[in-house]
Design an enzyme around this catalytic site. Structure first.
Site, PDB file in Angstrom:
ATOM      1  N   ALA A 163       0.845  -1.201   0.000  1.00  0.00           N
ATOM      2  CA  ALA A 163       0.000   0.000   0.000  1.00  0.00           C
ATOM      3  C   ALA A 163       0.880   1.251   0.000  1.00  0.00           C
ATOM      4  O   ALA A 163       1.984   1.240   0.550  1.00  0.00           O
ATOM      5  CB  ALA A 163      -0.897   0.006   1.231  1.00  0.00           C
ATOM      6  N   ASP A 164       0.409   2.320  -0.642  1.00  0.00           N
ATOM      7  CA  ASP A 164       1.060   3.613  -0.448  1.00  0.00           C
ATOM      8  C   ASP A 164       0.242   4.405   0.575  1.00  0.00           C
ATOM      9  O   ASP A 164      -0.783   3.922   1.067  1.00  0.00           O
ATOM     10  CB  ASP A 164       1.246   4.362  -1.777  1.00  0.00           C
ATOM     11  CG  ASP A 164      -0.075   4.709  -2.464  1.00  0.00           C
ATOM     12  OD1 ASP A 164      -1.121   4.720  -1.783  1.00  0.00           O
ATOM     13  OD2 ASP A 164      -0.058   4.964  -3.670  1.00  0.00           O
ATOM     14  N   SER A 165       0.713   5.604   0.894  1.00  0.00           N
ATOM     15  CA  SER A 165       0.063   6.339   1.988  1.00  0.00           C
ATOM     16  C   SER A 165      -1.396   6.661   1.651  1.00  0.00           C
ATOM     17  O   SER A 165      -2.253   6.678   2.530  1.00  0.00           O
ATOM     18  CB  SER A 165       0.837   7.615   2.305  1.00  0.00           C
ATOM     19  OG  SER A 165       0.973   8.399   1.141  1.00  0.00           O
TER      20      SER A 165
END
Lengths: 77, 245
Positions: A35-37
Site C-alpha cells: 500500500a502507499d500512503s
C-alpha cells in the site's frame, strides 16, 4: 477468525489486490501488502463505511497492520 | 469529442459571467450541473435556461459551514460529483500599504481556503470512482502580480501550488487537478472600465482584444473531459498572449 476480521480482510484484499493468505495478523499495509500512503487513507475510509464508525486521524495513524485494524474496529464497534 | 454525458459537475460562482458560461459549456457537453453562488435568483434563471440536468445549490463561500455543506448538497442533488470547478472568487483591491487584515483575509478565505475545502469535500467520491476532474480558475495576476491586488494575487498563486500538490497525490486514482488562468475577460466587471483604461489594457495584450467568457469555458471543458486524462498539475493560460508563462 471473527466476523469483523473476515470483513476487514475482504476490504483489504479487494482494495490492495493481494492474496488472502498474505493478509496475516502482523502484515503491514505499507511494508508487506504494497500500500502507499493514499491507500491507507482509502482503507480507513472503507472501514468507516463498512462498519459505520468514525476513525479519527490520530487513531488512523496507529493502524499499520491488519491486526491493528481488526483490533481498533472491534473496540470501536 | 468532449462528451460529458453521465458526469456530474459542481460549478461555483455560476451566477457570474465566466461561471455561467462554464456551466453552460459543461451542460452542453452532456453533464449534469450543480450551480452554486450566493444569490439564488440568477442561479435559478440559469437553471431554468438550461432546463433538465441543472440544480441550484446556494452557498456563501466566506462561511466555513456553508462551504462544508456545499459538496454534500451537490452530491445529494446529483448523486455524486465527478467534476469540480472552483470558479468563485472575490477581490478587495487596495495598495499594499493601505491593505487591512480584513481585506487580506476575506480574499484568502474565499479564493484559497474555500477552494481547499471544496476539493477536500469532493475527493472521497472521486477516489472511490477512480475518476475525477478538478479545475480551479486562477488568474494571470497570480503569475505576474498586479499593483493593488496583493491579496488576490497571493490567493490565486496559492491555488496553483495547492492544485499541483493535490495533482501529485491523486494522479494514480484517475483524478486530475488543473488550473485555468484567465487574462482580461470581457464581463460586467470590465464594462465599468473607461475607454482610456481599456485602451491601456489592450496595449499589453498581443491579441489586442479582451477574451470572452466562452473562451475560458472552452478551456475548462477540455480539462474536464476524458480526453484530458493525461493533463494534470497544469495551468492553462487563456490571456491573448498577455503573459507567456
Amino acid at each position: 477468525m471473527s466476523e469483523i476480521a473476515d470483513r476487514v480482510k475482504k476490504i483489504v484484499v479487494e482494495h490492495l489486490g493481494v492474496e488472502e493468505d498474505k493478509v496475516t495478523e502482523t502484515a503491514s499495509f505499507i511494508d508487506d501488502l504494497g500500500a502507499d500512503s493514499l491507500d491507507t487513507v482509502e482503507l480507513v475510509m472503507a472501514f468507516e463505511e463498512e462498519f459505520g464508525i468514525e476513525i479519527p486521524d490520530d487513531a488512523a495513524e496507529t493502524i499499520q497492520t491488519f491486526g491493528d485494524a481488526v483490533k481498533f474496529i472491534t473496540e470501536a464497534s | 469529442m468532449f462528451d460529458l454525458a453521465g458526469k456530474r459537475a459542481l460549478v461555483t460562482g455560476a451566477s457570474g459571467g465566466i461561471g455561467g458560461e462554464i456551466a453552460k459549456a459543461l451542460h452542453a457537453a452532456g453533464a449534469e450541473v450543480a450551480l452554486s453562488g450566493t444569490r439564488e435568483a440568477p442561479l435559478r434563471a440559469l437553471a431554468d435556461e438550461l432546463g433538465a440536468r441543472a440544480h441550484v445549490c446556494t452557498a456563501n463561500l466566506s462561511d466555513p459551514d456553508s462551504v462544508e455543506a456545499l459538496p454534500k448538497a451537490a452530491a445529494e442533488a446529483m448523486g455524486g460529483v465527478d467534476i469540480l470547478v472552483n470558479n468563485a472568487g472575490i477581490t478587495r483591491d487596495n495598495l499594499f500599504m493601505r491593505m487591512s487584515d480584513d481585506e487580506w483575509q476575506s480574499v484568502l478565505d474565499v479564493n484559497l481556503t474555500a477552494s481547499f475545502r471544496l476539493m477536500r469535500g469532493v475527493l472521497r467520491g472521486m477516489m472511490k470512482a477512480r475518476w475525477g476532474r478538478i479545475v480551479n480558475i486562477t488568474s494571470v495576476v497570480g503569475a505576474v502580480g498586479n499593483p493593488g491586488q496583493g491579496n488576490y494575487a497571493a490567493s490565486k498563486a496559492g491555488v496553483v501550488g495547492m492544485s499541483k500538490s493535490l495533482a501529485y497525490e491523486v494522479a494514480t486514482r484517475g483524478i486530475t487537478v488543473n488550473c485555468v488562468a484567465p487574462g482580461f475577460i470581457a464581463t460586467a466587471m470590465t464594462e465599468k472600465l473607461t475607454d482610456d483604461q481599456k485602451t491601456g489594457i489592450l496595449t499589453q495584450i498581443p491579441a489586442n482584444r479582451m477574451g470572452s467568457p466562452e473562451e475560458i469555458a472552452a478551456a475548462v471543458l477540455y480539462l474536464s473531459s476524458p480526453e484530458a486524462g493525461y493533463v494534470t498539475g497544469a495551468v492553462l493560460h487563456v490571456n491573448g498572449g498577455m503573459a507567456m508563462v
